[in-house]
Design a protein around this motif. Structure first.
Motif, PDB file in Angstrom:
ATOM      1  N   LEU A 108      72.649 -78.103 -11.108  1.00  0.00           N
ATOM      2  CA  LEU A 108      73.185 -78.007  -9.543  1.00  0.00           C
ATOM      3  C   LEU A 108      73.613 -76.837  -9.229  1.00  0.00           C
ATOM      4  N   ARG A 109      73.754 -76.036  -9.978  1.00  0.00           N
ATOM      5  CA  ARG A 109      74.146 -74.703  -9.575  1.00  0.00           C
ATOM      6  C   ARG A 109      72.647 -73.924  -9.068  1.00  0.00           C
ATOM      7  N   ILE A 110      71.814 -74.043  -9.785  1.00  0.00           N
ATOM      8  CA  ILE A 110      70.519 -73.577  -9.640  1.00  0.00           C
ATOM      9  C   ILE A 110      70.100 -74.226  -8.183  1.00  0.00           C
ATOM     10  N   VAL A 111      70.345 -75.316  -8.093  1.00  0.00           N
ATOM     11  CA  VAL A 111      69.841 -75.930  -6.824  1.00  0.00           C
ATOM     12  C   VAL A 111      70.747 -75.377  -5.546  1.00  0.00           C
ATOM     13  N   ALA A 112      71.764 -75.285  -5.697  1.00  0.00           N
ATOM     14  CA  ALA A 112      72.717 -74.779  -4.828  1.00  0.00           C
ATOM     15  C   ALA A 112      72.253 -73.242  -4.448  1.00  0.00           C
ATOM     16  N   THR A 114      69.490 -71.488  -5.313  1.00  0.00           N
ATOM     17  CA  THR A 114      68.002 -71.346  -5.080  1.00  0.00           C
ATOM     18  C   THR A 114      67.210 -72.291  -3.978  1.00  0.00           C
ATOM     19  N   GLY A 115      68.044 -73.515  -4.042  1.00  0.00           N
ATOM     20  CA  GLY A 115      67.011 -74.567  -3.308  1.00  0.00           C
ATOM     21  C   GLY A 115      66.034 -75.129  -4.023  1.00  0.00           C
ATOM     22  N   ASP A 116      65.684 -74.941  -5.391  1.00  0.00           N
ATOM     23  CA  ASP A 116      64.724 -75.164  -6.214  1.00  0.00           C
ATOM     24  C   ASP A 116      65.163 -76.611  -6.837  1.00  0.00           C
ATOM     25  N   THR A 117      64.700 -77.826  -6.648  1.00  0.00           N
ATOM     26  CA  THR A 117      64.891 -78.795  -7.042  1.00  0.00           C
ATOM     27  C   THR A 117      64.162 -79.344  -8.260  1.00  0.00           C
TER      28      THR A 117
END
Length: 221
Positions: A108-112, A114-117
């Motif tokens: 979730l941190r990565i998504v938040a 970078t936007g990479d899902t």
């Protein structure tokens, strides 16, 4: 005396012909078997190469979430288990669940940030996965986990489904406003269902029950 067949050919002439036909059938059968074996080997090799390629791609994409910061490894605290569970949780399963829980929050941190899902499906299953993918306001923010207090509420007889309560998930959110960076700490409570899929524990349901957030403050650079 030589016997003559009705068609005018002798039995001495027919015997070499029959031997040649038998040899041809044997060679044909051997060639067919060899080809079939080659196809099986080729298919197995193709499957192996494909799985190795997928594994390399998966490792490349998800290595960041899989590599937990050292300070997070001991950040999960478990409450005593209820005595009326259908099944008692094994120590190794508890470790695997805690690890998957931490890696899911790292994802979730990565998504938040970078936007990479692309890594969401490794740690989340429907409908939790769908909720994350449908969210549109992730990019540009930071969501860092500080620690978790977990309580086991359910463990199925077959060992495939787990119910959890996160009585305290401590998070640090960061947002930028121009050149300024603002932070907010919060303590949140979640109800969670995790399922064992393909050997991995995935979050299936993630429902936030409460949030106690401090005011936003200007972060020190």
């Amino acid at each position: 005396m030589t016997l003559v067949a009705p068609n005018g050919s002798s039995t001495d002439q027919k015997q070499p012909l029959e031997r040649r036909r038998r040899k041809f059938r044997i060679r044909f059968a051997f060639a067919a078997a060899t080809a079939a074996t080659a196809l099986v080997v080729l298919a197995a090799a193709s499957s192996l190469i494909g799985s190795l390629t997928r594994s390399e791609q998966t490792n490349a994409v998800f290595s960041e979430a899989a590599s937990l910061p050292p300070d997070l490894i001991g950040s999960v605290v478990w409450a005593p288990d209820p005595g009326d569970l259908p099944r008692q949780m094994e120590p190794l399963t508890r470790e695997a669940v805690a690890s998957s829980w931490l890696r899911a929050w790292e994802q979730l941190r990565i998504v938040a940030e970078t936007g990479d899902t692309s890594g969401v499906e490794v740690y989340f299953s429907d409908p939790a996965r769908s909720s994350i993918l449908e969210a549109s306001d992730w990019h540009g923010r930071s969501l860092r986990q500080l620690g978790h207090d977990l309580a086991l509420t359910f463990y199925s007889d077959d060992g495939q489904v787990i119910g959890l309560s996160s009585t305290a998930t401590r998070l640090l959110r960061t947002e930028r406003n121009g050149d300024e960076r603002w932070q907010q700490e919060s303590t949140e409570q979640y109800e969670v269902v995790m399922v064992l899929e393909d050997g991995n524990w995935r979050i299936h349901h993630l429902v936030r029950r409460s949030v106690d957030a401090s005011p936003w403050v200007l972060a020190k650079e």
